[in-house]
Design a protein around this motif. Structure first.
Motif, PDB file in Angstrom:
ATOM      1  N   TRP A   6       0.761  -1.229   0.078  1.00 50.43           N
ATOM      2  CA  TRP A   6       0.125   0.038  -0.089  1.00 50.43           C
ATOM      3  C   TRP A   6       0.889   1.104   0.127  1.00 50.43           C
ATOM      4  O   TRP A   6       0.489   2.079  -0.654  1.00 50.43           O
ATOM      5  CB  TRP A   6      -0.836   0.112   1.135  1.00 50.43           C
ATOM      6  CG  TRP A   6      -1.781   1.208   1.315  1.00 50.43           C
ATOM      7  CD1 TRP A   6      -3.114   1.053   0.937  1.00 50.43           C
ATOM      8  CD2 TRP A   6      -1.422   2.494   1.921  1.00 50.43           C
ATOM      9  NE1 TRP A   6      -3.651   2.629   1.097  1.00 50.43           N
ATOM     10  CE2 TRP A   6      -2.518   3.344   1.694  1.00 50.43           C
ATOM     11  CE3 TRP A   6      -0.434   2.862   2.505  1.00 50.43           C
ATOM     12  CZ2 TRP A   6      -2.891   4.833   2.091  1.00 50.43           C
ATOM     13  CZ3 TRP A   6      -0.496   4.261   3.007  1.00 50.43           C
ATOM     14  CH2 TRP A   6      -1.752   5.155   2.904  1.00 50.43           C
ATOM     15  N   GLY A  19      -5.926   3.554  -7.116  1.00 55.75           N
ATOM     16  CA  GLY A  19      -6.716   2.322  -7.511  1.00 55.75           C
ATOM     17  C   GLY A  19      -6.361   2.157  -9.299  1.00 55.75           C
ATOM     18  O   GLY A  19      -6.751   1.031  -9.661  1.00 55.75           O
ATOM     19  N   ARG A  20      -6.182   3.278  -9.732  1.00 55.97           N
ATOM     20  CA  ARG A  20      -6.010   3.048 -11.377  1.00 55.97           C
ATOM     21  C   ARG A  20      -4.600   2.655 -11.878  1.00 55.97           C
ATOM     22  O   ARG A  20      -4.373   2.005 -12.796  1.00 55.97           O
ATOM     23  CB  ARG A  20      -6.082   4.460 -12.008  1.00 55.97           C
ATOM     24  CG  ARG A  20      -7.300   5.104 -12.049  1.00 55.97           C
ATOM     25  CD  ARG A  20      -7.550   6.298 -12.639  1.00 55.97           C
ATOM     26  NE  ARG A  20      -7.444   5.962 -14.068  1.00 55.97           N
ATOM     27  CZ  ARG A  20      -8.607   5.931 -14.733  1.00 55.97           C
ATOM     28  NH1 ARG A  20      -9.774   5.578 -14.336  1.00 55.97           N
ATOM     29  NH2 ARG A  20      -8.549   5.702 -16.075  1.00 55.97           N
ATOM     30  N   PRO A  41      -5.304  -2.007  -8.272  1.00 53.74           N
ATOM     31  CA  PRO A  41      -6.570  -1.938  -7.613  1.00 53.74           C
ATOM     32  C   PRO A  41      -6.198  -2.594  -6.493  1.00 53.74           C
ATOM     33  O   PRO A  41      -5.426  -3.309  -6.207  1.00 53.74           O
ATOM     34  CB  PRO A  41      -7.642  -2.908  -8.331  1.00 53.74           C
ATOM     35  CG  PRO A  41      -7.116  -2.779  -9.837  1.00 53.74           C
ATOM     36  CD  PRO A  41      -5.641  -2.500  -9.718  1.00 53.74           C
ATOM     37  N   ASP A  42      -6.994  -2.240  -5.194  1.00 54.97           N
ATOM     38  CA  ASP A  42      -6.721  -2.823  -4.043  1.00 54.97           C
ATOM     39  C   ASP A  42      -6.841  -4.434  -3.900  1.00 54.97           C
ATOM     40  O   ASP A  42      -6.144  -5.142  -3.372  1.00 54.97           O
ATOM     41  CB  ASP A  42      -8.161  -2.340  -2.994  1.00 54.97           C
ATOM     42  CG  ASP A  42      -7.874  -0.776  -2.575  1.00 54.97           C
ATOM     43  OD1 ASP A  42      -6.929  -0.376  -2.895  1.00 54.97           O
ATOM     44  OD2 ASP A  42      -8.675  -0.922  -1.697  1.00 54.97           O
TER      45      ASP A  42
END
Length: 400
Positions: A220, A235-236, A239-240
């Motif tokens: 992260w 997220g682009r 993504p998570d």
């Protein structure tokens, strides 16, 4: 369709500021960002409308210093829809209103069933707005004319909407309480950053073990740093769900990471070295995060656990909640606008020793309740707490 021109230079801004300063009445203001596309929440377009002046569409990144605009409208009422979303972006540009009217919040306080801009415009003025560009990438340059028309329509009707809602507020005797709510939004401080923002990763609940959590944290952090540097929504990039998939797969090598089909995103392979370095960092660190996020000092358990953990507080909360909900219905507004659930839970969990309306009002004020909210609820809550004790005393003993 009107032909709109975007103001992108100093002279254009000064001309707009001069026109706005000669206009009359409140000023409608709106902001378009590029949420979901860019990392930052900066404004990429500012729309301003004033009667006898017209509508102006301003490109903040191109113009830079917006002080002429602030000087032109900085002493007048600004009308915004959902002001809490736009004010942070405006403050970044040193654009600060002295007083606001929030049409979305006014509609909530008036009990409107729908409070989106299009719905409020339709309800108050009978005009239907198209919302097809609401999720557009407003950092796009040049902006298409259809987008500019959409942006302009967000403000050209806002003053008329404000006037209609002012009359409704007066009819419902809510002018004063609305002003308190608007001011609370205007002066609200930004939320403090989360201590462990990485725990907001969607799907993190499937990750087990402190070492794997450390890997999730490192991934992260690496994504966040890259997204900030590139000004791209995290997220682009990846993504998570893709980050979580990489944690759960526990790849043994960079090549194994590349083979994980769920590890997707436009930067998942182009930045493979970055992600593998993050995984190795998470695996090597001695600072392992706890399995659960640490609580804050003034936290309390979720209400579903109150019956076992603190039965008296549970009884107080249920009794007071019913009373507050009834009053909100009488006032024709959502319960959360009369008093937020968090404020009610705080005073129910740890009520003041005196327990009277005045002390409960003080406790609510200390937690951020407005005067009108206290006037409407403090006595109700005090009585509800008394009622909860009496009901407990007269309840049949299940053990008998």
């Amino acid at each position: 369709m009107a032909d709109y021109t975007v103001i992108a230079d100093r002279q254009g801004l000064q001309d707009a500021a001069d026109a706005l300063s000669r206009g009359t009445g409140p000023v409608a203001v709106d902001v378009e960002r590029a949420s979901g596309f860019r990392y930052s929440q900066r404004a990429y377009l500012i729309q301003v409308f004033r009667r006898d002046a017209g509508v102006f569409l301003i490109d903040p990144p191109a113009v830079g210093d917006l002080s002429p605009l602030q000087r032109a409208i900085g002493e007048d009422e600004w009308v915004l829809h959902a002001a809490s979303q736009d004010l942070p972006s405006l403050r970044e540009l040193d654009l600060m209103p002295p007083v606001i009217f929030d049409t979305e919040l006014a509609a909530r306080l008036l009990g409107h069933d729908r409070v989106g801009l299009g719905a409020v415009v339709e309800t108050t003025l009978g005009i239907t707005l198209a919302k097809e560009h609401s999720a557009a990438d407003w950092s796009t340059r040049p902006l298409p004319q259809s987008w500019l028309e959409y942006a302009a329509l967000d403000v050209v009707h806002l003053i008329d909407v404000r006037d209609a809602l002012v009359a409704e507020l007066a009819d419902q005797d809510k002018t004063g309480l609305a002003a308190e709510e608007f001011e609370a939004v205007r002066v609200r401080e930004p939320r403090a950053p989360r201590e462990e923002p990485w725990r907001r990763l969607s799907g993190l609940h499937t990750v087990r073990g402190r070492r794997n959590l450390a890997v999730a944290r490192a991934l992260w952090t690496a994504r966040e740093e890259y997204a900030r540097a590139e000004d791209v929504s995290p997220g682009r990039l990846v993504p998570d769900r893709a980050l979580v998939a990489a944690v759960l797969a526990e790849p043994a090598s960079k090549q194994d990471l590349a083979r994980i089909k769920e590890f997707t995103g436009r930067a998942s392979r182009t930045q493979l070295d970055r992600w593998w370095a993050a995984i190795e960092t998470g695996r090597a660190t001695d600072e392992l995060p706890p399995e659960r996020a640490p609580g804050t000092g003034d936290s309390f358990p979720p209400p579903r656990a109150w019956a076992d953990r603190n039965p008296a507080a549970d009884a107080r909360l249920k009794s007071a909640r019913a009373a507050v909900e009834a009053r909100a219905e009488e006032l024709h507004m959502p319960t959360e606008n009369l008093l937020t659930p968090d404020l009610l839970r705080r005073v129910a969990w740890a009520p003041p020793a005196d327990g009277d309306a005045a002390s409960i009002g003080d406790a609510l004020a200390e937690s951020g309740a407005r005067r009108w909210q206290i006037a409407q609820t403090a006595q109700l809550i005090a009585q509800a707490f008394v009622d909860s004790v009496q009901e407990a005393a007269t309840a049949p003993d299940d053990a008998s």
